[in-house]
Design an enzyme around this catalytic site. Structure first.
Site, PDB file in Angstrom:
ATOM      1  N   ALA A 181       0.845  -1.197   0.000  1.00 23.30           N
ATOM      2  CA  ALA A 181       0.000   0.000   0.000  1.00 23.30           C
ATOM      3  C   ALA A 181       0.877   1.242   0.000  1.00 23.30           C
ATOM      4  CB  ALA A 181      -0.904  -0.009   1.227  1.00 23.30           C
ATOM      5  N   ASN A 182       0.274   2.392   0.065  1.00 24.35           N
ATOM      6  CA  ASN A 182       1.022   3.635   0.198  1.00 24.35           C
ATOM      7  C   ASN A 182       0.370   4.471   1.293  1.00 24.35           C
ATOM      8  OD1 ASN A 182      -1.026   5.460  -0.981  1.00 24.35           O
ATOM      9  ND2 ASN A 182      -0.725   4.101  -2.732  1.00 24.35           N
TER      10      ASN A 182
END
Ligand code: C5P
Length: 220
Positions: free
Chosen positions: A29-30
């Site tokens: 994810a970010n």
């Protein structure tokens, strides 16, 4: 739906991060919180727009008064955006993962004593913004992208606008010194056909209201 300059307009907004699975319990994810995209969706709805809010797993709840389409992955986000068309405008505020894990495991990967350390291979995700902007039919008349930059903000955002084929780019200065990432304020430069305008540092809600007003102006 409220009355306002965007009454009768349909606007697609992407927001938040995407999660790309490694296996059923792990993902890549970010750090996007979804705060700016959420504020923008709220501001567009307040001007009367029907907002289709396509959101990855964000840290902040979606606004009231919008059509929420929750997604996890970049692929799902691309499909949801496609399904939301036709639209009068599209704003891609999501921090989409650029790569997903190739051949994600259908079962949880097990750590076994003395076992091999897994190696991940990546493959590109669809560029939702570039696809939207490049559509031969059904391109929303106004396509807006975001750009997170840490240096040469105007030059990089101008180049990104051309590369993606979108109408406007909202460039954020996300250099660590700016404190924008995860913060309450945003420092924005708006790049349009007319050139670049740097806005004062403002709360994200106010950036959203200004941007929504500009979108309303452009659509009338
Ligand atoms: O190329 P970069 O990720 O810097 O571009 C940012 C802009 O492109 C944002 O508007 C983002 O929402 C959009 N984007 C997208 N799909 C991707 C990657 C970025 O829509 N796969």
């Amino acid at each position: 739906l409220g009355e306002g300059p965007l009454s009768g307009r349909r606007i697609v907004v992407t927001s938040g991060p995407t999660h790309e699975p490694i296996d059923p319990v792990r993902y890549i994810a970010n750090r996007s919180s979804g705060a700016q995209g959420t504020a923008l969706a709220r501001a567009l709805a307040a001007l009367g727009a029907h907002v289709v809010f396509v959101t990855g797993p964000a840290a902040v709840p979606p606004p009231e008064g919008v059509e929420v389409v929750p997604v996890e992955t970049a692929g799902e986000m691309a499909a949801a955006v496609e399904a939301a068309l036709p639209a009068d405008a599209a704003v891609c505020a999501a921090a989409v993962a650029d790569w997903r894990v190739e051949g994600a495991s259908a079962q949880k990967m097990k750590k076994t004593p003395g076992g091999e350390t897994p190696r991940l291979a990546f493959t590109e995700t669809p560029d939702i913004l570039a696809r939207l902007a490049g559509r031969e039919t059904g391109r929303p008349p106004l396509v807006v992208g975001f750009a997170a930059e840490t240096e040469d903000v105007v030059a990089n955002a101008t180049a990104k606008r051309a590369r993606k084929g979108c109408d406007w780019i909202v460039a954020n200065d996300v250099s660590p010194a700016s404190g924008v990432m995860g913060g309450a304020e945003n420092a924005v430069t708006l790049v349009t056909t007319e050139g670049a305008e740097t806005w004062p540092r403002l709360p994200k809600a106010e950036v959203a209201e200004r941007l929504a007003a500009r979108i309303a102006e452009a659509l009338t």
